[in-house]
Design a protein around this motif. Structure first.
Motif, PDB file in Angstrom:
ATOM      1  N   UNK A   1       0.831  -1.206   0.000  1.00 44.13           N
ATOM      2  CA  UNK A   1       0.000   0.000   0.000  1.00 44.13           C
ATOM      3  C   UNK A   1       0.861   1.249   0.000  1.00 44.13           C
ATOM      4  N   UNK A   2       1.927   1.221   0.769  1.00 46.12           N
ATOM      5  CA  UNK A   2       2.851   2.357   0.814  1.00 46.12           C
ATOM      6  C   UNK A   2       3.484   2.580  -0.556  1.00 46.12           C
ATOM      7  N   UNK A   3       3.821   1.502  -1.248  1.00 47.84           N
ATOM      8  CA  UNK A   3       4.389   1.617  -2.594  1.00 47.84           C
ATOM      9  C   UNK A   3       3.432   2.361  -3.524  1.00 47.84           C
ATOM     10  N   UNK A   4       2.176   2.008  -3.448  1.00 54.65           N
ATOM     11  CA  UNK A   4       1.161   2.639  -4.290  1.00 54.65           C
ATOM     12  C   UNK A   4       0.991   4.121  -3.958  1.00 54.65           C
ATOM     13  N   UNK A   5       0.830   4.432  -2.676  1.00 55.28           N
ATOM     14  CA  UNK A   5       0.531   5.811  -2.289  1.00 55.28           C
ATOM     15  C   UNK A   5       1.748   6.717  -2.394  1.00 55.28           C
ATOM     16  N   UNK A   6       2.895   6.250  -1.948  1.00 54.35           N
ATOM     17  CA  UNK A   6       4.117   7.057  -2.092  1.00 54.35           C
ATOM     18  C   UNK A   6       4.378   7.347  -3.571  1.00 54.35           C
ATOM     19  N   UNK A   7       4.136   6.347  -4.415  1.00 57.73           N
ATOM     20  CA  UNK A   7       4.380   6.516  -5.841  1.00 57.73           C
ATOM     21  C   UNK A   7       3.436   7.513  -6.479  1.00 57.73           C
ATOM     22  N   UNK A   8       2.193   7.519  -6.044  1.00 58.04           N
ATOM     23  CA  UNK A   8       1.176   8.371  -6.656  1.00 58.04           C
ATOM     24  C   UNK A   8       1.124   9.772  -6.045  1.00 58.04           C
ATOM     25  N   UNK A   9       1.277   9.878  -4.731  1.00 53.72           N
ATOM     26  CA  UNK A   9       1.115  11.167  -4.055  1.00 53.72           C
ATOM     27  C   UNK A   9       2.420  11.789  -3.587  1.00 53.72           C
ATOM     28  N   UNK A  10       3.407  10.954  -3.324  1.00 54.74           N
ATOM     29  CA  UNK A  10       4.666  11.458  -2.801  1.00 54.74           C
ATOM     30  C   UNK A  10       4.779  11.258  -1.304  1.00 54.74           C
ATOM     31  N   UNK A  11       6.017  11.167  -0.844  1.00 53.19           N
ATOM     32  CA  UNK A  11       6.284  10.907   0.571  1.00 53.19           C
ATOM     33  C   UNK A  11       5.690  11.974   1.482  1.00 53.19           C
ATOM     34  N   UNK A  12       5.930  13.226   1.162  1.00 51.76           N
ATOM     35  CA  UNK A  12       5.539  14.308   2.066  1.00 51.76           C
ATOM     36  C   UNK A  12       4.031  14.557   2.080  1.00 51.76           C
ATOM     37  N   UNK A  13       3.337  14.119   1.040  1.00 54.90           N
ATOM     38  CA  UNK A  13       1.886  14.294   0.979  1.00 54.90           C
ATOM     39  C   UNK A  13       1.137  13.075   1.520  1.00 54.90           C
ATOM     40  N   UNK A  14       1.874  12.066   1.905  1.00 51.89           N
ATOM     41  CA  UNK A  14       1.272  10.832   2.403  1.00 51.89           C
ATOM     42  C   UNK A  14       1.361  10.772   3.922  1.00 51.89           C
ATOM     43  N   UNK A  15       0.302  10.303   4.550  1.00 44.63           N
ATOM     44  CA  UNK A  15       0.286  10.156   6.010  1.00 44.63           C
ATOM     45  C   UNK A  15       0.167   8.683   6.381  1.00 44.63           C
ATOM     46  N   UNK A  16       0.581   8.376   7.588  1.00 42.57           N
ATOM     47  CA  UNK A  16       0.422   7.009   8.091  1.00 42.57           C
ATOM     48  C   UNK A  16      -1.058   6.645   8.113  1.00 42.57           C
ATOM     49  N   UNK A  17      -1.902   7.608   8.461  1.00 39.89           N
ATOM     50  CA  UNK A  17      -3.348   7.362   8.515  1.00 39.89           C
ATOM     51  C   UNK A  17      -3.878   6.932   7.150  1.00 39.89           C
ATOM     52  N   UNK A  18      -3.386   7.558   6.089  1.00 37.30           N
ATOM     53  CA  UNK A  18      -3.850   7.201   4.747  1.00 37.30           C
ATOM     54  C   UNK A  18      -3.375   5.806   4.360  1.00 37.30           C
ATOM     55  N   UNK A  19      -2.144   5.474   4.728  1.00 37.21           N
ATOM     56  CA  UNK A  19      -1.626   4.134   4.428  1.00 37.21           C
ATOM     57  C   UNK A  19      -2.455   3.077   5.138  1.00 37.21           C
ATOM     58  N   UNK A  20      -2.727   3.290   6.412  1.00 36.60           N
ATOM     59  CA  UNK A  20      -3.474   2.283   7.180  1.00 36.60           C
ATOM     60  C   UNK A  20      -4.914   2.169   6.703  1.00 36.60           C
ATOM     61  N   UNK A  21      -5.523   3.311   6.367  1.00 37.91           N
ATOM     62  CA  UNK A  21      -6.910   3.290   5.890  1.00 37.91           C
ATOM     63  C   UNK A  21      -7.010   2.524   4.580  1.00 37.91           C
ATOM     64  N   UNK A  22      -6.103   2.795   3.670  1.00 33.40           N
ATOM     65  CA  UNK A  22      -6.109   2.121   2.372  1.00 33.40           C
ATOM     66  C   UNK A  22      -5.780   0.637   2.513  1.00 33.40           C
ATOM     67  N   UNK A  23      -4.872   0.327   3.422  1.00 37.21           N
ATOM     68  CA  UNK A  23      -4.478  -1.073   3.633  1.00 37.21           C
ATOM     69  C   UNK A  23      -5.519  -1.849   4.435  1.00 37.21           C
ATOM     70  N   UNK A  24      -6.393  -1.105   5.113  1.00 39.01           N
ATOM     71  CA  UNK A  24      -7.421  -1.759   5.920  1.00 39.01           C
ATOM     72  C   UNK A  24      -6.893  -2.312   7.230  1.00 39.01           C
ATOM     73  N   UNK A  25      -5.905  -1.611   7.805  1.00 40.61           N
ATOM     74  CA  UNK A  25      -5.366  -2.024   9.104  1.00 40.61           C
ATOM     75  C   UNK A  25      -5.427  -0.847  10.072  1.00 40.61           C
ATOM     76  N   UNK A  26      -5.438  -1.137  11.354  1.00 41.75           N
ATOM     77  CA  UNK A  26      -5.480  -0.089  12.367  1.00 41.75           C
ATOM     78  C   UNK A  26      -4.113   0.580  12.478  1.00 41.75           C
ATOM     79  N   UNK A  27      -4.111   1.855  12.886  1.00 44.73           N
ATOM     80  CA  UNK A  27      -2.835   2.548  13.045  1.00 44.73           C
ATOM     81  C   UNK A  27      -1.954   1.859  14.081  1.00 44.73           C
ATOM     82  N   UNK A  28      -2.588   1.325  15.112  1.00 44.23           N
ATOM     83  CA  UNK A  28      -1.823   0.606  16.126  1.00 44.23           C
ATOM     84  C   UNK A  28      -1.114  -0.599  15.530  1.00 44.23           C
ATOM     85  N   UNK A  29      -1.783  -1.266  14.603  1.00 38.92           N
ATOM     86  CA  UNK A  29      -1.191  -2.417  13.928  1.00 38.92           C
ATOM     87  C   UNK A  29       0.006  -1.985  13.090  1.00 38.92           C
TER      88      UNK A  29
END
Length: 204
Positions: free
Chosen positions: A26-54
């Motif tokens: 998921x990080x590969x997809x989002x970092x590639x499309x939006x960029x590192x600085x525009x990506x948040x951990x919350x967006x990665x977890x939401x897209x991946x379907x996992x909790x932030x704690x996980x």
């Protein structure tokens, strides 16, 4: 480079390994499309379907997953290249097989270009590590070819970075920009340039 990958994989269950890989994909997809600085951990977890704690069970920071992603991508395509080259005998056929394997792998990982370029701003040492790691394989192969008389006795490092540049820009032009495989005619011309050069000698 950190030992994050080795430490985090130790003792993981099959489910844990799948979850960790899902976060990386998921990080590969989002970092590639939006960029590192525009990506948040919350967006990665939401897209991946996992909790932030996980997420934090596997990666302590956003930068940690970015670093691990680059290391994994590097390891994956270098492995594919190694396997392809081991099937061949001569320096020329090994190089051709290696390029072909890289271009084929790249079709499913086009975001590699965007992600690697971002690392210049995120972590310049990581950026340098990425290219030096590729160069190591080329240099080893070129040194062997020089010793066996299959390659001109030039600086192996100079040749390595020249060959890397060819792979980098051919892949970018067709796979990254055009979203297609490198055309066969292009591949053949690239190999012609590498192994026969550009000089055109008229007969007679």
């Amino acid at each position: 480079m950190s030992q994050l990958s080795e430490n985090k994989m130790t003792g993981l269950t099959t489910k844990g390994k799948k979850t960790r890989q899902k976060i990386l994909d998921t990080a590969e997809q989002i970092f590639g499309e939006k960029g590192y600085f525009e990506t948040s951990v919350a967006e990665i977890t939401l897209t991946a379907g996992v909790a932030q704690g996980t997420y934090y069970n596997y990666f302590p920071t956003k930068k940690a997953v970015f670093e691990e992603l680059i290391k994994q991508l590097s390891s994956d395509f270098r492995y594919e290249i190694k396997v392809a080259m081991e099937k061949e005998q001569s320096f020329e056929t090994k190089q051709k097989a290696g390029y072909q394997a890289f271009f084929e792998w790249l079709v499913n990982h086009r975001n590699l270009y965007s992600i690697i370029q971002q690392s210049v701003l995120v972590d310049i040492e990581l950026y340098r590590w990425y290219y030096e790691k590729i160069a190591e394989g080329f240099i080893k192969s070129i040194d062997k070819a020089i010793q066996e008389g299959e390659c001109k006795p030039l600086s192996a490092e100079t040749v390595a970075y020249c060959l890397m540049g060819i792979g980098q820009f051919i892949g970018m032009r067709w796979v990254y920009w055009e979203e297609e495989s490198v055309p066969e005619v292009v591949f053949d011309e690239v190999m012609e340039i590498i192994f026969k050069g550009l000089n055109h000698k008229l007969e007679g």
